[in-house]
Design a protein around this motif. Sequence first.
Motif, PDB file in Angstrom:
ATOM      1  N   GLN A   1       0.832  -1.191   0.000  1.00  0.00           N
ATOM      2  CA  GLN A   1       0.000   0.000   0.000  1.00  0.00           C
ATOM      3  C   GLN A   1       0.873   1.250   0.000  1.00  0.00           C
ATOM      4  OE1 GLN A   1      -3.371   0.311  -0.107  1.00  0.00           O
ATOM      5  NE2 GLN A   1      -3.526  -1.919  -0.367  1.00  0.00           N
ATOM      6  N   VAL A   2       0.342   2.257  -0.661  1.00  0.00           N
ATOM      7  CA  VAL A   2       1.013   3.551  -0.706  1.00  0.00           C
ATOM      8  C   VAL A   2       0.075   4.583  -0.110  1.00  0.00           C
ATOM      9  CG1 VAL A   2       2.012   5.328  -2.175  1.00  0.00           C
ATOM     10  CG2 VAL A   2       2.309   2.911  -2.769  1.00  0.00           C
ATOM     11  N   GLN A   3       0.565   5.371   0.799  1.00  0.00           N
ATOM     12  CA  GLN A   3      -0.231   6.444   1.365  1.00  0.00           C
ATOM     13  C   GLN A   3       0.274   7.773   0.798  1.00  0.00           C
ATOM     14  OE1 GLN A   3       1.316   4.113   3.792  1.00  0.00           O
ATOM     15  NE2 GLN A   3      -0.476   2.899   3.214  1.00  0.00           N
ATOM     16  N   LEU A   4      -0.667   8.629   0.467  1.00  0.00           N
ATOM     17  CA  LEU A   4      -0.334   9.919  -0.127  1.00  0.00           C
ATOM     18  C   LEU A   4      -0.967  11.026   0.687  1.00  0.00           C
ATOM     19  CD1 LEU A   4      -1.071   9.001  -3.848  1.00  0.00           C
ATOM     20  CD2 LEU A   4       1.161   9.101  -2.768  1.00  0.00           C
ATOM     21  N   VAL A   5      -0.194  12.050   0.958  1.00  0.00           N
ATOM     22  CA  VAL A   5      -0.700  13.210   1.693  1.00  0.00           C
ATOM     23  C   VAL A   5      -0.374  14.459   0.904  1.00  0.00           C
ATOM     24  CG1 VAL A   5      -0.587  14.539   3.815  1.00  0.00           C
ATOM     25  CG2 VAL A   5      -0.417  12.041   3.895  1.00  0.00           C
ATOM     26  N   GLU A   6      -1.431  15.175   0.516  1.00  0.00           N
ATOM     27  CA  GLU A   6      -1.262  16.412  -0.251  1.00  0.00           C
ATOM     28  C   GLU A   6      -1.281  17.613   0.681  1.00  0.00           C
ATOM     29  OE1 GLU A   6      -4.198  14.190  -3.268  1.00  0.00           O
ATOM     30  OE2 GLU A   6      -4.291  14.612  -1.138  1.00  0.00           O
ATOM     31  N   SER A   7      -0.648  18.663   0.251  1.00  0.00           N
ATOM     32  CA  SER A   7      -0.669  19.925   0.996  1.00  0.00           C
ATOM     33  C   SER A   7      -0.462  21.070   0.023  1.00  0.00           C
ATOM     34  CB  SER A   7       0.423  19.937   2.064  1.00  0.00           C
ATOM     35  OG  SER A   7       1.702  19.804   1.481  1.00  0.00           O
ATOM     36  N   GLY A   8      -0.801  22.271   0.477  1.00  0.00           N
ATOM     37  CA  GLY A   8      -0.511  23.462  -0.307  1.00  0.00           C
ATOM     38  C   GLY A   8      -1.689  24.119  -0.978  1.00  0.00           C
ATOM     39  N   GLY A   9      -2.868  23.530  -0.875  1.00  0.00           N
ATOM     40  CA  GLY A   9      -4.028  24.169  -1.483  1.00  0.00           C
ATOM     41  C   GLY A   9      -4.434  25.414  -0.722  1.00  0.00           C
ATOM     42  N   GLY A  10      -5.400  26.128  -1.271  1.00  0.00           N
ATOM     43  CA  GLY A  10      -5.883  27.318  -0.598  1.00  0.00           C
ATOM     44  C   GLY A  10      -6.639  28.234  -1.517  1.00  0.00           C
ATOM     45  N   LEU A  11      -6.848  29.443  -1.044  1.00  0.00           N
ATOM     46  CA  LEU A  11      -7.567  30.470  -1.789  1.00  0.00           C
ATOM     47  C   LEU A  11      -6.570  31.503  -2.300  1.00  0.00           C
ATOM     48  CD1 LEU A  11     -10.178  31.972  -2.641  1.00  0.00           C
ATOM     49  CD2 LEU A  11     -10.177  33.002  -0.346  1.00  0.00           C
ATOM     50  N   VAL A  12      -6.673  31.820  -3.580  1.00  0.00           N
ATOM     51  CA  VAL A  12      -5.757  32.787  -4.182  1.00  0.00           C
ATOM     52  C   VAL A  12      -6.515  33.593  -5.223  1.00  0.00           C
ATOM     53  CG1 VAL A  12      -4.995  31.173  -5.974  1.00  0.00           C
ATOM     54  CG2 VAL A  12      -3.471  33.021  -5.252  1.00  0.00           C
ATOM     55  N   GLN A  13      -6.076  34.812  -5.435  1.00  0.00           N
ATOM     56  CA  GLN A  13      -6.695  35.645  -6.459  1.00  0.00           C
ATOM     57  C   GLN A  13      -6.193  35.251  -7.840  1.00  0.00           C
ATOM     58  OE1 GLN A  13      -5.886  39.716  -5.296  1.00  0.00           O
ATOM     59  NE2 GLN A  13      -7.892  39.878  -4.305  1.00  0.00           N
ATOM     60  N   ALA A  14      -6.990  35.544  -8.832  1.00  0.00           N
ATOM     61  CA  ALA A  14      -6.587  35.281 -10.213  1.00  0.00           C
ATOM     62  C   ALA A  14      -5.251  35.965 -10.486  1.00  0.00           C
ATOM     63  CB  ALA A  14      -7.648  35.787 -11.175  1.00  0.00           C
ATOM     64  N   GLY A  15      -4.388  35.229 -11.161  1.00  0.00           N
ATOM     65  CA  GLY A  15      -3.051  35.724 -11.436  1.00  0.00           C
ATOM     66  C   GLY A  15      -2.035  35.325 -10.404  1.00  0.00           C
ATOM     67  N   GLY A  16      -2.498  34.784  -9.314  1.00  0.00           N
ATOM     68  CA  GLY A  16      -1.613  34.386  -8.233  1.00  0.00           C
ATOM     69  C   GLY A  16      -0.993  33.021  -8.459  1.00  0.00           C
ATOM     70  N   SER A  17      -0.259  32.573  -7.438  1.00  0.00           N
ATOM     71  CA  SER A  17       0.472  31.316  -7.524  1.00  0.00           C
ATOM     72  C   SER A  17       0.214  30.447  -6.299  1.00  0.00           C
ATOM     73  CB  SER A  17       1.977  31.589  -7.625  1.00  0.00           C
ATOM     74  OG  SER A  17       2.292  32.390  -8.730  1.00  0.00           O
ATOM     75  N   LEU A  18       0.331  29.166  -6.492  1.00  0.00           N
ATOM     76  CA  LEU A  18       0.283  28.195  -5.410  1.00  0.00           C
ATOM     77  C   LEU A  18       1.216  27.052  -5.757  1.00  0.00           C
ATOM     78  CD1 LEU A  18      -3.516  27.752  -4.499  1.00  0.00           C
ATOM     79  CD2 LEU A  18      -1.736  28.719  -3.020  1.00  0.00           C
ATOM     80  N   ARG A  19       1.680  26.387  -4.709  1.00  0.00           N
ATOM     81  CA  ARG A  19       2.504  25.199  -4.910  1.00  0.00           C
ATOM     82  C   ARG A  19       1.892  24.058  -4.111  1.00  0.00           C
ATOM     83  NH1 ARG A  19       7.707  24.097  -6.651  1.00  0.00           N
ATOM     84  NH2 ARG A  19       8.699  22.251  -5.762  1.00  0.00           N
ATOM     85  N   LEU A  20       1.562  22.983  -4.809  1.00  0.00           N
ATOM     86  CA  LEU A  20       1.030  21.788  -4.175  1.00  0.00           C
ATOM     87  C   LEU A  20       2.150  20.767  -4.006  1.00  0.00           C
ATOM     88  CD1 LEU A  20      -2.280  21.283  -6.201  1.00  0.00           C
ATOM     89  CD2 LEU A  20      -1.884  22.715  -4.194  1.00  0.00           C
ATOM     90  N   SER A  21       2.089  20.041  -2.904  1.00  0.00           N
ATOM     91  CA  SER A  21       3.049  18.985  -2.665  1.00  0.00           C
ATOM     92  C   SER A  21       2.323  17.716  -2.261  1.00  0.00           C
ATOM     93  CB  SER A  21       4.036  19.389  -1.564  1.00  0.00           C
ATOM     94  OG  SER A  21       4.854  20.448  -1.978  1.00  0.00           O
ATOM     95  N   CYS A  22       2.921  16.595  -2.599  1.00  0.00           N
ATOM     96  CA  CYS A  22       2.349  15.294  -2.263  1.00  0.00           C
ATOM     97  C   CYS A  22       3.488  14.395  -1.792  1.00  0.00           C
ATOM     98  CB  CYS A  22       1.672  14.692  -3.479  1.00  0.00           C
ATOM     99  SG  CYS A  22       1.089  13.001  -3.265  1.00  0.00           S
ATOM    100  N   ALA A  23       3.330  13.874  -0.590  1.00  0.00           N
ATOM    101  CA  ALA A  23       4.345  12.996  -0.024  1.00  0.00           C
ATOM    102  C   ALA A  23       3.827  11.573   0.006  1.00  0.00           C
ATOM    103  CB  ALA A  23       4.704  13.458   1.379  1.00  0.00           C
ATOM    104  N   ALA A  24       4.630  10.660  -0.505  1.00  0.00           N
ATOM    105  CA  ALA A  24       4.273   9.241  -0.536  1.00  0.00           C
ATOM    106  C   ALA A  24       4.991   8.504   0.582  1.00  0.00           C
ATOM    107  CB  ALA A  24       4.639   8.636  -1.888  1.00  0.00           C
TER     108      ALA A  24
END
Length: 115
Positions: A1-24
């Motif tokens: 089995q592989v477990q995955l945990v995502e992080s980095g989501g959120g609320l941002v204005q148009a034109g903005g940036s976000l970085r998502l990460s996923c750890a296995a």
Amino acid sequence: QVQLVESGGGLVQAGGSLRLSCAASGSILSINTMGWYRQAPGKQRELVARISGGGSTNYADSVKGRFTISRDIAKNTVSLQMISLKPEDTAVYFCKVDRYGHEYWGQGTQVTVSS
């Protein structure tokens, strides 16, 4: 089995940036492709970007030039750098990995882009 945990989501204005990460974690040997998918309300889940064990990448046409997927094999993580975000990028983003023909999904992280 592989477990995955995502992080980095959120609320941002148009034109903005976000970085998502996923750890296995778990049975992480021989993980092949790692990728990001997204699902907006009322729509089917779709591929955003994926990266193979050899480093080859694929992107949805809608995100080319704005999103960049990367992978740290030593840390068993996959990241998605998103710039120039648009309201239509609003969705739940899921991490997925393939291992020995099996698919493993994370729980998803919400990305909301306001206009």
